[in-house]
Design a protein around this motif. Structure first.
Motif, PDB file in Angstrom:
ATOM      1  N   GLY A   1     -12.770  49.672 -81.818  1.00  0.00           N
ATOM      2  CA  GLY A   1     -12.023  48.517 -81.331  1.00  0.00           C
ATOM      3  C   GLY A   1     -12.751  47.200 -81.501  1.00  0.00           C
ATOM      4  O   GLY A   1     -12.119  46.136 -81.520  1.00  0.00           O
ATOM      5  N   VAL A   2     -14.091  47.258 -81.625  1.00  0.00           N
ATOM      6  CA  VAL A   2     -14.890  46.033 -81.677  1.00  0.00           C
ATOM      7  C   VAL A   2     -15.269  45.640 -83.100  1.00  0.00           C
ATOM      8  O   VAL A   2     -15.074  44.486 -83.519  1.00  0.00           O
ATOM      9  N   VAL A   3     -15.835  46.567 -83.865  1.00  0.00           N
ATOM     10  CA  VAL A   3     -16.465  46.221 -85.142  1.00  0.00           C
ATOM     11  C   VAL A   3     -15.483  45.650 -86.175  1.00  0.00           C
ATOM     12  O   VAL A   3     -15.770  44.595 -86.763  1.00  0.00           O
ATOM     13  N   PRO A   4     -14.343  46.300 -86.462  1.00  0.00           N
ATOM     14  CA  PRO A   4     -13.459  45.754 -87.504  1.00  0.00           C
ATOM     15  C   PRO A   4     -13.016  44.308 -87.269  1.00  0.00           C
ATOM     16  O   PRO A   4     -13.164  43.468 -88.172  1.00  0.00           O
ATOM     17  N   PRO A   5     -12.485  43.953 -86.070  1.00  0.00           N
ATOM     18  CA  PRO A   5     -12.068  42.557 -85.901  1.00  0.00           C
ATOM     19  C   PRO A   5     -13.227  41.569 -85.922  1.00  0.00           C
ATOM     20  O   PRO A   5     -13.085  40.445 -86.415  1.00  0.00           O
ATOM     21  N   VAL A   6     -14.381  41.987 -85.398  1.00  0.00           N
ATOM     22  CA  VAL A   6     -15.546  41.097 -85.391  1.00  0.00           C
ATOM     23  C   VAL A   6     -16.010  40.818 -86.819  1.00  0.00           C
ATOM     24  O   VAL A   6     -16.292  39.673 -87.190  1.00  0.00           O
ATOM     25  N   VAL A   7     -16.080  41.859 -87.643  1.00  0.00           N
ATOM     26  CA  VAL A   7     -16.533  41.691 -89.028  1.00  0.00           C
ATOM     27  C   VAL A   7     -15.542  40.840 -89.818  1.00  0.00           C
ATOM     28  O   VAL A   7     -15.941  39.987 -90.619  1.00  0.00           O
ATOM     29  N   ILE A   8     -14.253  41.042 -89.594  1.00  0.00           N
ATOM     30  CA  ILE A   8     -13.238  40.245 -90.299  1.00  0.00           C
ATOM     31  C   ILE A   8     -13.398  38.766 -89.969  1.00  0.00           C
ATOM     32  O   ILE A   8     -13.360  37.901 -90.855  1.00  0.00           O
TER      33      ILE A   8
END
Length: 292
Positions: free
Chosen positions: A118-125
């Protein structure tokens, strides 16, 4: 970080953390929690956006400082720093959720894996999107009228052995602001590090969010020159020039050795001959003036 980060007239810390803070405010407004006071929700989202930003930025600076994966521009460094910073933030985000009273029913590692998803994909984008301007070569600096500097008598000087007062008298905007003498001394050379540059001074360096291409185009040739695709040197910072076959190198006053690529070798060699002659003439003139 061993130095400040600026981008022309835009401080990069303001750029990164300003966007992070705005995202935190936006999420707090569009994702309200009816059972939690708004200030608490706002604090939670500010932590959720600014902490990963700090971790990703710190790891990117670390990679640049130690030349991990080289110094070339590329999405690989952005992606890696984003993945590492966001992953390091996962246990912190999990802890914040627990401290704010969120309950978890499943196994710890399963919940932690869900947190990562839930955290990594949106943060990296978001991180990649924020770095698009620097990777594609854009900059956030105002236009500086460099031509007006070259029209002055001081800008005509190329005696690298004397102080270049034009640096202090130049306009305060843009690249000139980066070259002003600081407590670390005068600038000796500038090294490209991804979409940053290291401004190496007599007693230290500053990591700056700027483009070496912009610097080489904006600064008068009487002050310095580009000698390699990753290096730009101040003429007065050169100790001596050494040719090594098809390659060459410049030895700077602080002891650093700068490679000279074949593309720039002829120009650098010609400039060095001119500078050496002027230095010798100045030395002879000085000796004659001291004679009774």
């Amino acid at each position: 970080m061993n130095g400040r980060l600026v981008s022309g007239d835009v401080n990069s810390l303001i750029y990164y953390f300003g966007i992070a803070s705005c995202l935190g405010l936006l999420f707090a407004l569009i994702l309200p929690d009816s059972d939690t006071p708004f200030l608490v929700v706002l604090l939670q989202w500010q932590l959720q956006t600014n902490i990963p930003m700090a971790l990703m930025l710190a790891f990117l600076v670390f990679m640049n400082r130690f030349a991990l994966l080289g110094n070339d521009k590329g999405w690989h460094k952005i992606l890696i720093s984003g993945l590492v910073g966001a992953t390091l933030f996962v246990p912190i985000a999990f802890t914040i959720d627990i401290l704010l009273g969120e309950r978890f029913d499943g196994p710890f590692w399963s919940e932690l894996a869900d947190e990562w998803t839930g955290v990594v994909p949106p943060v990296v984008i978001c991180w990649v999107a924020m770095n698009v301007p620097w990777v594609v070569g854009l900059s956030l600096n105002k236009t500086t009228d460099i031509k007006s500097i070259t029209n002055t008598e001081e800008a005509q000087s190329s005696d690298f052995n004397t102080p270049h007062h034009k640096e202090q008298k130049a306009t305060e905007n843009g690249v000139n602001k980066l070259l002003l003498k600081s407590r670390k001394g005068n600038v000796l050379y500038i090294k490209a590090e991804l979409h940053y540059v290291s401004i190496v001074r007599e007693e230290g360096q500053d990591l700056v969010l700027y483009s070496l291409k912009d610097i080489s185009e904006e600064i008068p040739g009487s002050i310095g020159m580009q000698v390699h695709r990753s290096y730009w040197v101040m003429l007065r910072g050169i100790d001596f020039y050494q040719s090594k076959g098809r390659q060459a190198e410049l030895h700077m006053l602080n002891g650093d050795i700068i490679p000279v690529s074949r593309t720039y070798k002829a120009q650098v060699e010609s400039t060095w001959i001119t500078l050496s002659s002027r230095k010798q003439e100045a030395s002879v003139s000085g000796s004659d003036a001291q004679q009774p």
